[in-house]
Design a protein around this motif. Structure first.
Motif, PDB file in Angstrom:
ATOM      1  N   PRO A 132       0.815  -1.223   0.000  1.00 35.85           N
ATOM      2  CA  PRO A 132       0.000   0.000   0.000  1.00 35.85           C
ATOM      3  C   PRO A 132       0.846   1.268   0.000  1.00 35.85           C
ATOM      4  O   PRO A 132       0.504   2.249  -0.676  1.00 35.85           O
ATOM      5  CB  PRO A 132      -0.818  -0.124   1.296  1.00 35.85           C
ATOM      6  CG  PRO A 132      -0.897  -1.589   1.556  1.00 35.85           C
ATOM      7  CD  PRO A 132       0.413  -2.133   1.095  1.00 35.85           C
ATOM      8  N   VAL A 136       0.546   3.996  -3.016  1.00 37.89           N
ATOM      9  CA  VAL A 136       0.208   5.396  -2.729  1.00 37.89           C
ATOM     10  C   VAL A 136       1.331   6.315  -3.194  1.00 37.89           C
ATOM     11  O   VAL A 136       1.082   7.370  -3.797  1.00 37.89           O
ATOM     12  CB  VAL A 136      -0.072   5.580  -1.224  1.00 37.89           C
ATOM     13  CG1 VAL A 136      -0.227   7.062  -0.893  1.00 37.89           C
ATOM     14  CG2 VAL A 136      -1.330   4.832  -0.817  1.00 37.89           C
ATOM     15  N   GLY A 154      -1.730   9.997   2.279  1.00 39.72           N
ATOM     16  CA  GLY A 154      -2.089   8.586   2.188  1.00 39.72           C
ATOM     17  C   GLY A 154      -1.044   7.670   2.801  1.00 39.72           C
ATOM     18  O   GLY A 154      -1.375   6.594   3.311  1.00 39.72           O
ATOM     19  N   TYR A 157      -1.896   7.555   6.378  1.00 45.23           N
ATOM     20  CA  TYR A 157      -3.040   6.666   6.611  1.00 45.23           C
ATOM     21  C   TYR A 157      -2.592   5.205   6.612  1.00 45.23           C
ATOM     22  O   TYR A 157      -2.985   4.422   7.481  1.00 45.23           O
ATOM     23  CB  TYR A 157      -4.103   6.861   5.520  1.00 45.23           C
ATOM     24  CG  TYR A 157      -4.717   8.238   5.445  1.00 45.23           C
ATOM     25  CD1 TYR A 157      -4.852   9.027   6.585  1.00 45.23           C
ATOM     26  CD2 TYR A 157      -5.172   8.759   4.232  1.00 45.23           C
ATOM     27  CE1 TYR A 157      -5.411  10.296   6.507  1.00 45.23           C
ATOM     28  CE2 TYR A 157      -5.739  10.025   4.151  1.00 45.23           C
ATOM     29  CZ  TYR A 157      -5.847  10.787   5.292  1.00 45.23           C
ATOM     30  OH  TYR A 157      -6.404  12.029   5.219  1.00 45.23           O
ATOM     31  N   ALA A 158      -1.784   4.839   5.614  1.00 44.71           N
ATOM     32  CA  ALA A 158      -1.324   3.451   5.522  1.00 44.71           C
ATOM     33  C   ALA A 158      -0.418   3.082   6.692  1.00 44.71           C
ATOM     34  O   ALA A 158      -0.448   1.947   7.184  1.00 44.71           O
ATOM     35  CB  ALA A 158      -0.597   3.227   4.200  1.00 44.71           C
ATOM     36  N   VAL A 392      -7.218   4.480   0.576  1.00 46.03           N
ATOM     37  CA  VAL A 392      -6.299   3.666   1.378  1.00 46.03           C
ATOM     38  C   VAL A 392      -7.058   2.534   2.067  1.00 46.03           C
ATOM     39  O   VAL A 392      -6.561   1.400   2.151  1.00 46.03           O
ATOM     40  CB  VAL A 392      -5.562   4.549   2.410  1.00 46.03           C
ATOM     41  CG1 VAL A 392      -4.738   3.687   3.365  1.00 46.03           C
ATOM     42  CG2 VAL A 392      -4.667   5.558   1.700  1.00 46.03           C
TER      43      VAL A 392
END
Length: 449
Positions: A132, A136, A154, A157-158, A392
């Motif tokens: 991820p 991103v 992002g 977030y990940a 995400v």
């Protein structure tokens, strides 16, 4: 007549742009992986296997933690820490849905009995770490990316979901990957029972080193034994005397013994023994340490102004870490290319089960993820008008099985060849499924953009 024609042309143009935005990030990652594959080829040997293993260690202990720290720390705050509560919950939900799908695959495809739990957990547990982050980063590398200037949020977030993934690895995955009793043969010698493990002469694949370098140093006394099966089941031919007794494995202080006024039930005692044998003390891996430090420093405003920001006194340190973190995505893809060059190992899992896991993990689970994110949005669980946040969350359902599953298989001495072969084919087909679902996600999230 011209207006409908212009509308059709405009719609076709937007659809084409959406396809390009979906395919281009995966093509960029694929190009780097192909470079790693070519440079590690035996006829070229510009990047030999020991170099790739060293590079995987650098990713694990340096590049990956720096990426997490420099992107999560400046963004996180107490308010956002509360707002992002659904990110770790989403990992648990995706794992739970994956377990259900894995159970269905196991029941329908009927793998060999010793690989039943392996089928379930490989379908359930996806890569919520470097893939991820790589996707991103690749999406955000274009200036005209669909998420604008805040695209690199992002990565934060990940990164925020790293802690729950690590906890699941050292609890659920560790015990689900326990060697089954069929791996054991009991031989009587002079009235003494001796347990023999089958020979597992396969060397640790580069695939397993990619996310967990030095895994051989994590082995414990019971990591390659069917500890739980022996503890909870009375199986004929297996000596129950081998079940460790808590009084013999752990000395209790007099104060602890005096506090136990009542006799401890057998089930409770067995559960306590399992908890004591769970290697949760290995949880503090470099990426998780970076996540915790970034959160702790980021949610305290006075400390945050010292560490993060262009005017911060320690900005030269975080800026240096940011420069190091830029090597993370290329390094990951180079190692992945070297992994693909090794090819799949022989597997006793069966073609039908392998296809079933790939279809369930890469094609069906993302559809379930769309349903979960849609319902969460309808119930106001998500941040409003934030398409990147939803993107995400959806990616957590779209990635292939975690490479850590291969590392855990190597640690536990169970299904090592099967894990290596399955992860190889999943990553090959993930190139197509990722492109497909990124396109679907961008089309669906267009209403939030």
């Amino acid at each position: 007549m011209m207006e409908p024609l212009l509308a059709i042309l405009n719609r076709d143009l937007k659809s084409t742009e959406c396809v390009v935005e979906a395919v281009l990030p995966v093509l960029k990652l694929l190009s780097i992986a192909l470079i790693g594959l070519l440079l590690s080829h035996p006829k070229i040997q510009m990047i030999p296997r020991p170099t790739l293993k060293l590079l995987s260690k650098l990713i694990f202990v340096l590049f990956w933690p720096c990426l997490i720290f420099t992107h999560l720390g400046p963004v996180i705050s107490v308010k956002k820490f509360i707002q992002w509560w659904f990110i770790p919950v989403n990992v648990v939900i995706s794992t739970a849905i994956g377990c259900v799908l894995g159970l269905l695959v196991a029941l329908i495809c009927r793998p060999p009995p010793e690989f039943f739990r392996f089928t379930v957990i490989t379908t359930a547990f996806g890569n919520t770490g470097n893939i991820p982050l790589a996707v991103v980063s690749s999406v955000c590398h274009n200036e005209d990316n669909p998420f604008g200037d805040t695209c690199y949020d992002g990565i934060a977030y990940a990164s925020f979901s790293q802690w729950v993934s690590v906890v699941l690895v050292y609890t659920l995955v560790y015990h689900m990957m326990e060697p089954p009793m069929e791996f054991y043969a009991v031989v009587e010698e002079g009235g003494t029972e001796i347990e023999e493990l089958p020979r597992n002469d396969i060397s640790t694949p580069l695939l397993h080193e990619a996310e967990w370098p030095g895994i051989e140093d994590r082995e414990t006394e019971h990591c390659k034994t069917p500890f739980i099966a022996r503890l909870f089941n009375s199986i004929s031919g297996v000596s129950q005397s081998d079940i460790p007794d808590v009084e013999t494995t752990q000395e209790e202080s007099p104060s602890t013994k005096s506090n136990r006024c009542l006799a401890e039930p057998k089930v409770v005692k067995k559960i306590r023994i399992v908890a004591e044998r769970t290697p949760i003390h290995h949880i503090l891996q470099p990426p998780l340490v970076a996540t915790v430090l970034a959160i702790l420093l980021g949610i305290i405003p006075k400390v945050k102004t010292i560490v993060f920001g262009s005017d911060a006194p320690l900005d030269f340190i975080t800026d240096s870490m940011a420069m190091i973190s830029e090597a993370m995505v290329p390094a990951v893809m180079l190692v992945l290319g070297g992994m693909l060059r090794e090819g799949p190992n022989e597997s006793r899992l069966g073609i039908r089960t392998t296809i079933g896991i790939i279809v369930a993990r890469l094609l069906i689970l993302p559809l379930a993820g769309i349903g979960v994110v849609y319902l969460a949005d309808r119930w106001n669980f998500l941040i409003s008008d934030n398409s990147l946040y939803r993107f995400v969350l959806l990616l957590q359902y779209t990635t292939p099985s975690a490479i850590l599953l291969g590392a855990m298989a190597s640690l536990r001495g169970y299904a090592v060849r099967e894990a290596s072969a399955l992860l190889f084919w999943q990553h090959v087909f993930a190139l197509l499924s990722l492109s497909l679902y990124i396109y679907v996600y961008l089309k669906w999230l267009a209403s939030f953009l």
